[in-house]
Write an enzyme that holds these catalytic residues in place. Structure first.
Site, mmCIF file in Angstrom:
data_model
loop_
_atom_site.group_PDB
_atom_site.id
_atom_site.type_symbol
_atom_site.label_atom_id
_atom_site.label_comp_id
_atom_site.label_asym_id
_atom_site.label_seq_id
_atom_site.Cartn_x
_atom_site.Cartn_y
_atom_site.Cartn_z
ATOM 1 N N SER A 35 0.765 -0.853 0.090
ATOM 2 C CA SER A 35 -0.171 0.452 0.391
ATOM 3 C C SER A 35 0.647 0.858 -0.206
ATOM 4 O O SER A 35 0.655 2.203 -0.205
ATOM 5 C CB SER A 35 -0.508 -0.046 1.365
ATOM 6 N N ASP B 78 -1.157 5.996 11.797
ATOM 7 C CA ASP B 78 -1.597 4.173 12.354
ATOM 8 C C ASP B 78 0.350 4.143 12.052
ATOM 9 O O ASP B 78 1.110 2.857 12.130
ATOM 10 C CB ASP B 78 -2.133 3.277 11.529
ATOM 11 N N HIS C 76 1.435 4.722 7.275
ATOM 12 C CA HIS C 76 1.107 5.005 6.301
ATOM 13 C C HIS C 76 0.805 6.247 6.000
ATOM 14 O O HIS C 76 0.462 7.486 6.353
ATOM 15 C CB HIS C 76 -0.747 5.025 5.411
#
Lengths: 216, 216, 216, 216, 216, 216, 216, 216
Positions: D15, D192, D195
Site C-alpha cells: 500500500s 497508524d 501510511h
C-alpha cells in the site's frame, strides 16, 4: 354513498395512512402514497369519475394525537374539507410499550380522549361529517398488555363517535374477523402487527368503503 | 470455561447470528457483524486475550435447516472447528405462518428433526463439542399458533441435545423470563418479535456466555 | 450497583464514546451508536430491565475540553442527568502532536485542568454523582513524548477526582494491563492507538461496569 | 543518475506505493496514484523530460512477499523493466501483530528471506538493476515488539542487498532521522505509523531520488 | 531560503492553486489539495520540519483579479500571513476568448493592473514579502491571439514586481523552456493548455522552490 | 440529396461522433447520443420524414484506425449499411503527442494509410457509397508539431478519397474558415481543441449536410 | 367465482402488468409490483383469505407476442398454473407507430394471430382455463391510425377467445366507457395513453374482477 | 435575418424550451439545455459567429402564463433583451384536462388572454421586437376536447400577435403539416403528444429559424 359530487374528503392519521404520501399534502394519483387511503381514493375516483371527488391525504408517520392537534389548523381546517376521516392512537399506545425507558413518549388515555374530543368539537361545525376509525394492534391475544391498552383506546374512539353521532369503524374487530376467516396468523399480513402489507391494506380499504356506502 | 486455548469456535444459524457478518466467513473484530455472535466473540477475546480463541461466524439471514444442510461441508467441516454453536429453526416455522399461500416455503417438523439429526451426527465425531440453542418467538401467549409450533420445534432441539449429550440453551425460556423480570412487552426489544435490538442481543450474549462457563 | 431505579445517566466525551451516536442526543437501542457507551447502556438495560435506566449519550468526535465547556449547559444540564460520566482529554493532547504547524489546535495542561474543574464544580451540586475516566494513548513506551503528556493529563483527572470525591477510572492503566495480560501489541486493538475496535470497546465496557458495581 | 534515456522503471510493493494507482498497471500522470511512487515518477519526468523514462507502478495494498511471488511473472517480468524498485515486508510483519487470533496471516522471517531471495535471483539476470527498500514501522521505541521484528526483516533486506550488490535504502533509518530532525512525533505524519500523509510521502520521495542520483 | 522559522505563508490565486483544497482555508497535509501549492507545502514541511512553517492555501477555481480583490480582507489579511504568494490573471484573459458572446466576463488590462496594484499596495506594509507569478497559456505560438494577450498581462505582473521590488516568477517562460527542453507538445502536460497534470505541477513546484532559495 | 428513401446510413469514428451514443449500436432519437452525428440524424429525419432513413451510430470514444479495423465486420458489415460515413485519425495522432513516454500508443502514418485503405477496399463493393472526413486539430498555427502531423494524416484521407472517388470533407479547413469568419479563438469552441461544444457540433453538422446535398 | 380453493393463477403480458414486479417471478404481497395485476391479487387474497389462492405475475415491460412465445415454457408451463390470464399486443402495434424508421420492431397482424393461437393451443389442455384481455390505446378517435390498428388486433383476441371458448375482456371498450362516464380526457389517466395511473389501474382491476365473478 | 449584430435574444416559456437549461439563466453552449431553444441558439452562433448574438433561455418546466407574469420583471426585463421569444399556454390548458379533480390548476381563456396582453404591452416599448409561438397539442383529431381547447388558446396568441404587429408562429399547424408530410403518428415524435424527442425539436428549430429569416 356518503360522499357527494365535488366533495372534499380529507384523511388524517399516522403511518397507516402515510406510506410515502406527498408533502405538504397528498393529492392526485401519485400523491396519495401507497396506503389504504390511496386505495380508497383510487376506488372512489375510478368508480365515480363523474363525482370529481377531491381527496386529500395528510397522514404522517409516527404521529400521535398530540401531533395532530398541533397541525390541525394548518393541515385540516385550511384545506376546507367536507369530510374528515381520522384513524389515530396507535402511536399514543405503542410508545408506552416500545420505549419503556422514556415515559414521556407515550400518551395517556385521559390526554388521548381530551385530544380527540377537541379535534372533533372544533371540526364538526365546519364539515358535512367525519369518519372515525379505532386504532388497532394485530395481536390476537386480548390479554396481551399492549392489545388490552389498545382496546381501551379504541373504546374511547367508539364512545366519542357515539356521543357526537359520527360514523365509527372498528378496525380492531376487522382484523380479528379477518384472521379468523382466513385462519391466518397476523404475521401473514405484517411482521410488526401494525403496518399491513398490500393485501392487508385492501382489507382496510374494503372495510372503509363498505362503511361509507360505496357500491361496487 | 468450556473453551480452551487456541480453540476454533464456529457459529452457524440464521439472521439472529448474521447482522451483516462478512462473507464468505465472518472473522475478526469487524467481520463478525453486529449480532449476539459478535458480542460473544468480543467478550471472549477481550476477557481471555491470552487464549487466542478463533471465532468464525457463518450464520446467514433467512436460512432454514435445509440451507444449513446444503452448505454444511463447505461452511462447517472445511473450517475445522473445535466447537460448533448452532441456533436454527426460526425460519423453518416462520415461513409456514407468513407465507400461507406458498406451502413449500416452510419446513415440517419431521424434516426439521431429520435435518438436525444429520448435522449433529456428521459433526460430533470431528469436534470437541457442540452448543445447541432452541429457536424462539417472542410472543408471550403460549396458545398463539406460531408460538405453539415454535415450542414444538424447540422441544426437538432439546430432545436431540439430550440424546447426544450436547449443551443446549433454551432461548425461548430466556425471553419469557426476561420479559417477566423487566415487566416488558416484546415490542420493547423488537417489533417483529424475532430480531432483537442491541439490548436484546446482550440478553442472548449473556445467556450464551453463562451457559459456557464464562467468568466475568 | 451505583445506579438506582429510574436514574438518568449521561455520557459526555469525544469520539471514543461517539461512534455514530444519534444527534442531538443518543438515546434508545439504536441511538447510542456503537461505542463502549452503547455497550454499557445495553448491558445495563438488559441486565436490569426493571430499573428503567435512562441512558443518554452526548459524546462528540474530535471534542476537547474547550468544546465540552461550550455545550455543557445545552447538552448536560438541560438533560437533567442523575449521573454524568465523562472521558475527555485525548484530543486536547493529540492535536499538540499531530498538528505541529498549528499550535492553537492543542489545549495546554493548565487550560485543561481549569476546564475540567469548572465542569465538575458546575455539575456536582445538581447530580447524584459523576464518573471520571482518564484519557489514554495505547503506546506502551512511557517515554514516548505523547504518552508522557497523556499521563500528565490523566494525573490531572485523578487529582480532581480525588479532590471532589468522584469515582475515577484509570483507562490508561486498563490498556497497559490488557496488553500485558494478552501479550498483545496495541495494533491488535487499533491501528491509531486511540480508537478501539469492537474487542477493545468491550474492554472499556467491562472496566466501566466493574467500577460502578454492575453484577453479571 | 542511475536511470538512462528510455529506461523502463517498475515499482512493486504494498500500500505504501499503491494509493489508488490504476489497474492492471499504473502508468501516466494520473495512473501512478498518489503515493511516493507517483511523486518520484513525476519528479523524474518533469526534471528529465528528454529522457522519456517509462515508469510503471504495480504496488498493491495489503500485499506480502507471498503475494508478490505469485504475481511476479505477470506483473514484473512481462513488463520487461530495466529497473525493479521494491519495498515489501510491512504486511509480512504487521499481520503477526494485528491478527493474533489468526497465525496464518503473518509471514515468518525464514519464508520472508526465501521469498525475497527468489524474486531477486529470478530478476537480476534480466534487468539493468534493482533498488531495494527496507520495510519500516514509525515507532521510535526500538524495544517495541513490532518495531523490533520489523528491524529484523529490514536487516534481511540489507543483507540480501549487500549479497547481490543491489542499491538498498534504509527507510526505517530515514524515518528515525526525520522525526529527530523535526522534533516530531510519528503521529504528525500518520496515525497508524505506517501510511505517511502527503508530507511524509515527500520524505520518502526525496530519499529515493537522492539514492538514485537525481539532480535537483 | 526566503522563509524563516514559524513563518506563515499564504497562497492565493485561481484553479492552478486550488485542485480541491479545503474550504474555507486549505491547511494541513490533506487540506492543501493536489495543486503545485500542495507540492510546495509538502516539500517545505518535509525538508525543513524544524521550521514549523504554516502554509495556507486560499486559491479558488475560476477566480479573476476582481474576485481576489473582493475577498482580500477575509482571505488574506485576516490570516495574518508573513508571505503572500500570488498567481492570478489566467481567467482575466481566458474569459475574453472562450466567452466571445458575453464581453463582461473578461477583465481588461487596465482593470487588471489596477486590481493588482491595489492588492500589492494594501498588503506590502503588513507582510515580510510577496511572491508574484505571471499568468500563462501553454500555447507555443507567440502570435496566437490569446497567448499574445496573456503575455501582455504577464508583462504587467513583471512591471509591478519590479516597481515594488517583489520576487517575480515568469511561469510563461518556464513552460516555454520546459517544452523545448523535453521536445514536448503542450498536450503532453494538459489538453486545455492551462491545467497541468501531475507532472506539470512538479515543474511549477520546482520553479517556485528554486526561486525562493529552497535547498534540496 | 445523396441519400434515398429507406437508405441505411452508418457513422463510424471516434469520440467526435460518440458523445454517449447507445451500445451496441446508436439508433433512434435518444440512441444517437449528442454528437454532430446525432444532429445530422435528427436533421435528416425531421426534414425528410417521408424518406424513412435509417441512421446508425457506431462511433466509439478513443478509437484509432486499429480499433475500427478490429470491429469492422461486427459493427459495419453486419449492419448492412447503404452508406458508411467515417471520420477517424485524431487519436492515431493525438497519442503520439500526449503520451510521449509510451510510443506504442500512437499510430504511424504508414499504418494509418494501410488501415484506411483496407477498410475502404473491403467496404466499397457492398455499399452505395462512403463519406470520408479528415481528422483535425483546432490549432490555428500550421507550424505547431501536432497540427502539422494532423495535416499529413488529413492529406492521406483526401488522397484515398480521390483515389476511390469518395466524397471527402476537409474538416480541418472547415475549422480554419470558421475561426477566421467569426474572429474566434479555438477556445471559444472547446478547451482541448478537439471536442467541439454544442455550437461547434452544429458547424460540423452543417458542413456534413451541405456536402451531401441536404436542402434546408 | 371462477377461481377455486388452492388455485394457481398466472398473469402474463407486458408493462401494463409489470410495474416493477419481482424477478424471476412476481409472488407475494411485495412481489406482484404495483400494476392492476397486483391490485387483483391483493383483492383476491384479502377477500377470500381462506382460498389460499396462489397468484404469479410474469408480465414483462416491452414484451410483444414474440417475446411471450420465447419464454412460454419457462415462465408459464413450468409454473403449472391452473389459470393463465393474458393481455398482450400493445407493443406489437405500438412499435409500428413509434419506430417508423425500424420496421422490424413491430409485429404484423398475421404473426400476432399465429403467436396467440399457438400459445392458447399449447396451454388449454394443461389448465383449468384462460382469461384473455384485448390490447388497447386510450385514443378516443376511432379514426386515429394507431387506434384503428389496435382495434384490429383486439378483434383477433376476441375471435380467438370465441373460437376456444375462453373468457375474453374487451379492455378497449372499458376505457371508452370510462372516459364517457366520467367526461374525462385520456390524459386524466395517463399522458401516453397506454400506462394507466393508480386510478386507471383500479378501473382495470374492477373490470377483471367483475368478469371472473368476484363478489365484493 | 431579423437579428442584428450584438443583439440580446431571450426565450421564455415552459418545458418545451427548458430541457435542463441552467439556472438562474441558461446561457452559453452548455447552459441552454437541450430543447429547441438550444438548437436555435447553436445554429445562430455557428452560422453567424461574427454577430456575437447573446442568447438567454429562461423557460421553466410546468409554467403557465400566471408563472411568467410573476417572474417577468426578474427574468425578462432585468436581462434587457432586444428580442423576446415566447411560447406559453400548453400548461394553462393541460392542467384542465389532466387534473379534473383540482379545477384551480388550469388557467381559463380570459385570464390567459389578459396575462398575455399584459406581458406584451409591458415589453414592446423596451425591445426591438417579440416573436410569439402558439401552444400546441400533437393530437391530430381536431374534435378531441383538449385539442379543441388548445386551438382556441392558439387563436388568442394569433389575435394578439396581429393586434400588436408581432411575428407569430403557428406551431400547431407546423405539427399537423409535419405528421401529414411524413405520414407519421404523433407517437413517432413523443408519447405524451407534448414533449418532442430530438427529431421533433429539430422540426421546431427549423420552423423558428425560417420564420426569423435565418439563411442556411
Amino acid at each position: 354513498m356518503l360522499f357527494e359530487k365535488n366533495d372534499r374528503i380529507l384523511f388524517i392519521g399516522d403511518s397507516i395512512g402515510d406510506y410515502d404520501r406527498w408533502r405538504p399534502k397528498g393529492e392526485s394519483a401519485d400523491g396519495w402514497g401507497t396506503s389504504y387511503v390511496a386505495d380508497v381514493a383510487q376506488m372512489l375516483q375510478s368508480t365515480y369519475p363523474e363525482y370529481r371527488l377531491r381527496i386529500m391525504n395528510v397522514c404522517t408517520s409516527g404521529d400521535q394525537t398530540r401531533d395532530l392537534l398541533a397541525r390541525w389548523d394548518e393541515d385540516v381546517m385550511k384545506n376546507q374539507p367536507d369530510w374528515v376521516c381520522m384513524m389515530i392512537g396507535i402511536n399514543d399506545v405503542w410508545r408506552i410499550y416500545d420505549c419503556p425507558d422514556r415515559p414521556e413518549m407515550g400518551v395517556g388515555i385521559e390526554e388521548y380522549e381530551k385530544n380527540l374530543e377537541k379535534m372533533i368539537a372544533d371540526t364538526l361545525p365546519h364539515v358535512k361529517g367525519m369518519v372515525l376509525m379505532t386504532p388497532y394492534f394485530m395481536e390476537l391475544n386480548k390479554e396481551d398488555s399492549m392489545r388490552k391498552t389498545m382496546d381501551l383506546y379504541g373504546a374511547v374512539v367508539k364512545k366519542l363517535g357515539e356521543k357526537h353521532g359520527i360514523l365509527t369503524i372498528d378496525t380492531q374487530k376487522m382484523w380479528d374477523d379477518f384472521f379468523i376467516k382466513g385462519d391466518l396468523h397476523p404475521h401473514a399480513v405484517c411482521w410488526d402487527m401494525i403496518h399491513p402489507n398490500t393485501v392487508g391494506r385492501k382489507v382496510l380499504m374494503r372495510t372503509f368503503l363498505k362503511a361509507v356506502g360505496y357500491e361496487w
